[in-house]
Scaffold this motif. Structure first.
Motif, short mmCIF file in Angstrom:
data_model
loop_
_atom_site.label_atom_id
_atom_site.label_comp_id
_atom_site.label_asym_id
_atom_site.label_seq_id
_atom_site.Cartn_x
_atom_site.Cartn_y
_atom_site.Cartn_z
N LEU A 154 56.65 38.03 34.89
CA LEU A 154 55.52 37.55 34.08
C LEU A 154 55.78 36.16 33.52
CD1 LEU A 154 54.28 40.73 32.16
CD2 LEU A 154 53.44 39.75 34.30
N ALA A 186 55.03 33.88 36.40
CA ALA A 186 53.57 33.76 36.58
C ALA A 186 53.00 32.70 35.64
CB ALA A 186 52.90 35.12 36.34
N HIS A 198 51.29 29.11 36.78
CA HIS A 198 49.94 28.75 36.35
C HIS A 198 49.93 27.39 35.67
CE1 HIS A 198 46.18 28.75 34.07
NE2 HIS A 198 45.72 29.46 35.09
N ILE A 254 48.54 38.76 39.89
CA ILE A 254 49.47 39.72 39.33
C ILE A 254 49.13 41.09 39.92
CG2 ILE A 254 50.32 40.84 37.23
CD1 ILE A 254 49.58 38.32 35.68
N THR A 270 50.08 45.17 39.86
CA THR A 270 50.69 46.12 38.94
C THR A 270 50.56 47.53 39.49
OG1 THR A 270 49.94 44.69 37.13
CG2 THR A 270 50.67 46.91 36.52
N VAL A 271 51.64 48.29 39.48
CA VAL A 271 51.57 49.71 39.86
C VAL A 271 50.81 50.45 38.75
CG1 VAL A 271 52.89 51.80 40.35
CG2 VAL A 271 53.81 49.56 41.03
N ILE A 272 49.65 51.07 39.09
CA ILE A 272 48.88 51.76 38.05
C ILE A 272 48.96 53.28 38.17
CG2 ILE A 272 47.30 49.85 37.57
CD1 ILE A 272 45.19 51.34 39.28
N HIS A 286 55.51 45.09 37.94
CA HIS A 286 54.73 43.94 38.38
C HIS A 286 55.36 43.21 39.57
CE1 HIS A 286 52.09 43.91 34.90
NE2 HIS A 286 53.12 43.87 34.07
N ILE A 312 41.85 47.29 43.98
CA ILE A 312 42.86 48.35 43.87
C ILE A 312 43.30 48.73 45.28
CG2 ILE A 312 43.28 50.74 43.17
CD1 ILE A 312 41.33 50.26 40.84
N ARG A 359 49.19 53.48 43.75
CA ARG A 359 47.99 52.64 43.63
C ARG A 359 48.39 51.37 42.88
NH1 ARG A 359 43.50 55.35 40.58
NH2 ARG A 359 41.94 53.96 41.48
N TYR A 415 46.98 47.63 41.30
CA TYR A 415 45.88 46.79 40.85
C TYR A 415 46.28 45.34 41.04
CZ TYR A 415 42.26 45.04 37.62
OH TYR A 415 41.19 44.40 37.07
N GLU A 450 45.08 41.43 40.47
CA GLU A 450 44.09 40.61 39.76
C GLU A 450 44.54 39.16 39.76
OE1 GLU A 450 44.15 41.42 35.46
OE2 GLU A 450 46.20 42.16 35.70
N ARG A 451 43.56 38.27 39.59
CA ARG A 451 43.89 36.84 39.50
C ARG A 451 44.22 36.50 38.05
NH1 ARG A 451 39.79 32.26 41.59
NH2 ARG A 451 38.68 32.77 39.66
N LEU A 452 45.19 35.64 37.86
CA LEU A 452 45.51 35.14 36.51
C LEU A 452 44.59 33.97 36.22
CD1 LEU A 452 47.31 35.02 33.96
CD2 LEU A 452 48.87 33.57 35.27
N GLY A 453 43.91 34.02 35.06
CA GLY A 453 43.07 32.88 34.65
C GLY A 453 41.61 33.21 34.69
#
Lengths: 235, 109
Positions: free
Chosen positions: B11, B14, B18, B26, B28-30, B43, B80, B102, B104, B106-109
């Motif tokens: 993190l 990351a 940025h 990012i 992440t195991v959900i 992550h 996902i 599973r 997830y 996602e884009r940072l920002g």
């Protein structure tokens, strides 16, 4: 995740502040919460449960699936003695995710030149532990060989219920240490919690190998401790 | 000690990427079932060049996650992913340990 959230999360992790993120999986909206803040009642229970158990997972909030991720501060290792073993242990503990600091009143040993970015406190343990007390989430590693420096923090660590208390020295050295600690009024059953000779027996034969043995011993104790006893120690 | 950490924190990396102006995702195991190699909350961070730090498995599915991350960085839409031995692409990117996860992204920002 918004950049602002990541910055706040990283700052909180650096400051050892437990933090929870909640991400709505449908919309991607993330919210961030710190330990000790008043929380929105709709999510308070999920936050408290995550902080208490340290477990992340999917929950239902307002009929929608959300992912709760909890970031707890890593366990601490407090090393008494800025010696050769500590130089190796500082690097290994950092890799293994522990938050390590070193206390040694001998300013010739506790130099940034020898220890790079490691947190160093060049004070007597009596003074250093006054501003940063030991607790159940801390491992105490005493490696100076000097009773004047090691004995006080060992007694403090047993009192505070540190999850690991270890002291360098042979069985003979330790027998003398036990006598001294008993004279200081430390309970014999508590003294029995000290790991001495320190570290798992892997036949370590140099400072770096001893550091491996100490770190492995700390991890074993951390992962097998009885968390219901409330005192951090295993027995 | 060193200018660059030997063992970078995903993190933190990351955030640095940025700040450098790179696109960042990012992962992440959900959720996990059975014997999963990394716990929920782990992550993997990926930049627009395909550089990555961290992990979401034992190296079994990271390649596939990195490919998906590139699309997430471009589109900005989170997705996902699910991996397991029963997956149609199991021969290529399945989990040999027999678990299911599973992730997830996602884009940072």
């Amino acid at each position: 995740m918004l950049v602002g959230h990541l910055q706040r999360l990283n700052a909180a992790r650096g400051a050892r502040l437990a933090t929870v993120t909640i991400t709505e999986l449908d919309t991607g909206t993330t919210r961030l919460f710190h330990e000790g803040e008043p929380h929105d009642p709709s999510v308070a229970q999920s936050i408290e449960s995550a902080l208490r158990t340290g477990k992340s997972g999917i929950v239902e909030i307002g009929g929608q699936a959300a992912f709760v991720n909890v970031y707890l501060p890593p366990p601490r290792i407090v090393v008494i003695g800025a010696v050769h073993i500590s130089q190796a242990l500082a690097i290994m503990a950092d890799i293994a995710g522990f938050d390590l600091s070193i206390i040694d009143p001998r300013s010739a040993f506790a130099t940034q030149e020898r220890f790079g970015q490691t947190k160093l406190v060049a004070e007597w343990p009596e003074d250093a532990l006054r501003h940063t007390p030991l607790d159940a989430y801390t491992a105490l590693v005493a490696v100076t060989h000097d009773p004047k420096i090691d004995d006080f923090p060992l007694a403090q660590a047993l009192e505070a219920g540190c999850f690991y208390v270890g002291a360098l020295g042979s069985r003979k050295t330790h027998a003398r240490r036990v006598e001294r600690l008993m004279k200081l009024g430390v309970d014999e059953n508590r003294i029995a919690h000290i790991h001495a000779p320190i570290g798992l027996d892997i036949r370590a034969s140099n400072p770096a190998e001893i550091a491996v043995a100490i770190l492995a011993d700390i991890i074993l104790t951390l992962r097998t401790r009885d968390v219901t006893a409330g005192r951090g120690t295993k027995e | 000690m060193l200018d660059q950490p030997l063992y970078p924190d995903p993190l933190t990396v990351a955030g640095e990427w940025h700040a450098d102006g790179r696109g960042v995702a990012i992962a992440t195991v959900i959720e996990t079932w059975g014997s999963a190699p990394r716990p929920v909350g782990s992550h993997l961070v990926i930049d627009s060049e395909g550089n990555f730090h961290g992990s979401v498995s034992g190296g079994c599915v990271e390649g596939a996650v990195i490919v998906e991350a590139a699309e997430v960085i471009t589109s900005g839409t989170a997705r996902i992913l699910e991996f397991g031995v029963a997956d149609a692409t199991a021969w290529r990117v399945g989990l040999s340990c027999g678990g299911r996860i599973r992730i997830y992204v996602e884009r940072l920002g």
